[in-house]
Design a protein around this motif. Structure first.
Motif, mmCIF file in Angstrom:
data_model
loop_
_atom_site.group_PDB
_atom_site.id
_atom_site.type_symbol
_atom_site.label_atom_id
_atom_site.label_comp_id
_atom_site.label_asym_id
_atom_site.label_seq_id
_atom_site.Cartn_x
_atom_site.Cartn_y
_atom_site.Cartn_z
ATOM 1 N N HIS A 155 -21.025 89.929 97.778
ATOM 2 C CA HIS A 155 -21.930 91.205 97.801
ATOM 3 C C HIS A 155 -23.072 91.006 97.653
ATOM 4 O O HIS A 155 -23.796 91.278 96.578
ATOM 5 N N ARG A 156 -23.794 90.156 98.356
ATOM 6 C CA ARG A 156 -25.242 89.889 98.003
ATOM 7 C C ARG A 156 -26.315 90.935 98.089
ATOM 8 O O ARG A 156 -27.272 90.550 97.636
ATOM 9 N N HIS A 157 -25.965 92.002 98.650
ATOM 10 C CA HIS A 157 -27.120 92.990 99.007
ATOM 11 C C HIS A 157 -27.124 93.661 97.617
ATOM 12 O O HIS A 157 -28.187 94.032 97.088
ATOM 13 N N ARG A 160 -29.057 91.373 95.280
ATOM 14 C CA ARG A 160 -30.496 91.473 95.493
ATOM 15 C C ARG A 160 -30.836 92.783 94.860
ATOM 16 O O ARG A 160 -32.176 92.629 94.092
ATOM 17 N N LEU A 161 -30.121 93.874 94.793
ATOM 18 C CA LEU A 161 -30.636 95.174 94.114
ATOM 19 C C LEU A 161 -30.858 94.945 92.546
ATOM 20 O O LEU A 161 -31.861 95.450 91.871
ATOM 21 N N ASP A 283 -22.163 97.908 99.924
ATOM 22 C CA ASP A 283 -22.175 96.441 100.200
ATOM 23 C C ASP A 283 -21.080 96.226 101.005
ATOM 24 O O ASP A 283 -20.002 95.720 100.428
ATOM 25 N N ASP A 288 -25.008 92.346 107.640
ATOM 26 C CA ASP A 288 -26.221 91.897 107.171
ATOM 27 C C ASP A 288 -27.303 92.594 106.503
ATOM 28 O O ASP A 288 -28.494 92.751 106.261
ATOM 29 N N HIS A 289 -26.913 94.212 106.115
ATOM 30 C CA HIS A 289 -27.709 95.078 105.513
ATOM 31 C C HIS A 289 -26.759 96.000 104.463
ATOM 32 O O HIS A 289 -25.850 96.305 104.800
ATOM 33 N N LEU A 290 -27.672 96.789 103.726
ATOM 34 C CA LEU A 290 -26.914 97.675 103.108
ATOM 35 C C LEU A 290 -26.687 98.997 104.050
ATOM 36 O O LEU A 290 -27.212 99.218 105.020
ATOM 37 N N ASP A 393 -28.600 102.493 109.222
ATOM 38 C CA ASP A 393 -28.655 101.876 107.744
ATOM 39 C C ASP A 393 -27.895 103.008 107.129
ATOM 40 O O ASP A 393 -27.457 102.918 106.009
#
Length: 457
Positions: A155-157, A160-161, A283, A288-290, A393
């Motif tokens: 859960h890389r997004h 990042r948050l 996530d 590749d994006h939220l 998104d």
């Protein structure tokens, strides 16, 4: 893939392939091999120096040699007999490696010998050795397109948050009725990560019982006594109006009690005439994006005016999370306007409202079915030309039931993590669930902190 049979092999033949070592490769190898040595895990500190090593396992690097032998030279149909290896260097996640093999001898029974080595980007060898394989007897062509792929459930997004919110000062937050262990624990966890500075509003005895159950020391935290949930909600609203706090966090009370105080015309937190709405920020592994889903918690059957506010609230939140031009897909069962399906009419009107500047800050398109909202291939198949289709998104559901089911399907079937806030009020309202895990609770607080601070840098 096309192989080269034994009879066609010539001494001196070479093959090579370059491969980027990704963090996901290390997770896949750890799970497949059972080698969970923290030296090889992307975010673990394996030697106690305070920094993650993220060293690629030597056997993973060596396994790349088998990829060249099995796919290129000799190719499909090849079987290993033996392999010698000398590890003379290390690779890490982010390194580009080049794997090379050279045919040096042919023997009986289709056995052939190769020099094998792996080079770092600067040409330095990190692995070298010899492979003896049994070459294929006949020509074989193989289509590998049907081989299943893998998605690493990271859960890389959300990570990042949390990184974006970390430098921000702790956000003063009114925590309403943290009178159960999960409710209190989530707030204190966020405080320990310096995301919020909590003010605990509720029944002191119940808060103390929850703290004892969780092993929490309440000494560092301010407690405001409110022996009734409605009084606690009213106290939180007053703190926002008095600029004592920048956010409200729901504890162990009914959502309608909290929101009832927030939306009051007199003394509430309504921002102009806009309706409040809930936004799930998700996530989803492999995406590749939220992905944002709205509204799945507050507006049951929104009319057109409410839907416009729902879309605007989500776009406003997306902008503060660093999404430069949020793309909102207005969902329905089909992607064409059909008067028999009212949600398609609303979607078309919302799209036109965005075109005319009545919804600002992002791109809006609809109606879109779920498949062509998130998948470019599905959008192309349907002949949809749009900057939103296949790239959304934000997914705007036609009603709360559809939004809630969509969010929970992503959570429980696609292993997504969900954080979320209520938007449209004078401050973000953090709604957490008892089923939320630690990262989801922290993400909700990070989302609120970034929103309150005005955006991700």
């Amino acid at each position: 893939m096309q192989n080269i049979p034994y009879d066609e092999l010539v001494i001196g033949m070479e093959a090579e392939v370059s491969r980027l070592c990704r963090a996901d490769d290390l997770y896949v190898f750890a799970n497949a091999s059972g080698n969970l040595n923290p030296m090889h895990l992307p975010k673990a500190d394996g030697d106690g120096d305070g920094e993650p090593e993220s060293i690629a396992p030597s056997m993973w690097v060596a396994s790349l040699i088998s990829g060249v032998l099995g796919c290129q030279l000799p190719g499909p149909g090849t079987l290993y007999h033996q392999q010698s290896l000398r590890f003379i260097g290390r690779a890490q996640a982010g390194d580009t490696l080049t794997v090379k093999v050279r045919l040096v001898a042919k023997g009986d029974n289709r056995r052939v010998r190769f020099d094998t080595w792996v080079e770092a980007a600067n040409g330095t060898r990190i692995v070298e050795g010899e492979a003896e394989v049994i070459a294929p007897e006949r020509s074989i062509r193989f289509d590998a397109s049907d081989v299943p792929g893998l998605t690493v459930q990271s859960h890389r997004h959300f990570e990042r948050l949390l990184e974006l919110a970390e430098p921000l000062p702790a956000m003063p937050t009114a925590v309403v009725a943290p009178e159960k262990p999960d409710a209190l624990g989530g707030a204190i966890l966020a405080a320990q990560h310096t995301l919020i500075d909590p003010i605990l509003i509720g029944h002191p005895d119940r808060i103390a019982e929850a703290a004892e159950a969780e092993g929490i020391d309440l000494a560092p935290y301010r407690i405001v006594e409110a022996r009734d949930h409605r009084l606690a909600a009213q106290a939180a609203v007053r703190m926002v109006l008095d600029q004592q706090v920048s956010a409200i966090m729901k504890g162990h009370l009914h959502t309608d009690i909290l929101l009832g105080e927030i939306v009051k015309r007199e003394g509430g937190l309504r921002r102009g005439g806009r309706r409040i709405s809930h936004v799930f920020v998700m996530d989803v592994p492999g995406l590749d994006h939220l992905l944002m889903v709205t509204d799945a918690a507050i507006n049951i059957a929104p009319d057109l005016r409410t839907k416009a506010d729902i879309v605007q609230n989500a776009i406003d939140l997306a902008l503060t999370l660093g999404i430069e031009q949020p793309k909102a897909g207005i969902l329905s069962a089909v992607e064409t306007v059909n008067p028999a399906i009212p949600s398609t009419l609303d979607a078309a009107i919302l799209s036109k409202m965005a075109d005319r500047g009545q919804i600002t800050g992002g791109l809006v398109d609809g109606p879109l079915a779920m498949d062509n909202a998130v998948d470019l291939g599905a959008a192309a198949t349907k002949g949809i030309t749009s900057l939103v289709a296949g790239r959304a998104d934000i997914l705007v559901a036609p009603n709360m039931e559809a939004g809630n089911m969509l969010a929970k399907e992503l959570t429980f079937l696609a292993q997504a993590r969900a954080g979320g806030v209520v938007m449209g009020a004078k401050c973000p309202i953090i709604l957490t669930s008892r089923s939320d895990d630690e990262q989801s609770r922290l993400a909700s607080c990070a989302i609120a902190a970034l929103n309150a601070a005005g955006g991700a840098a």
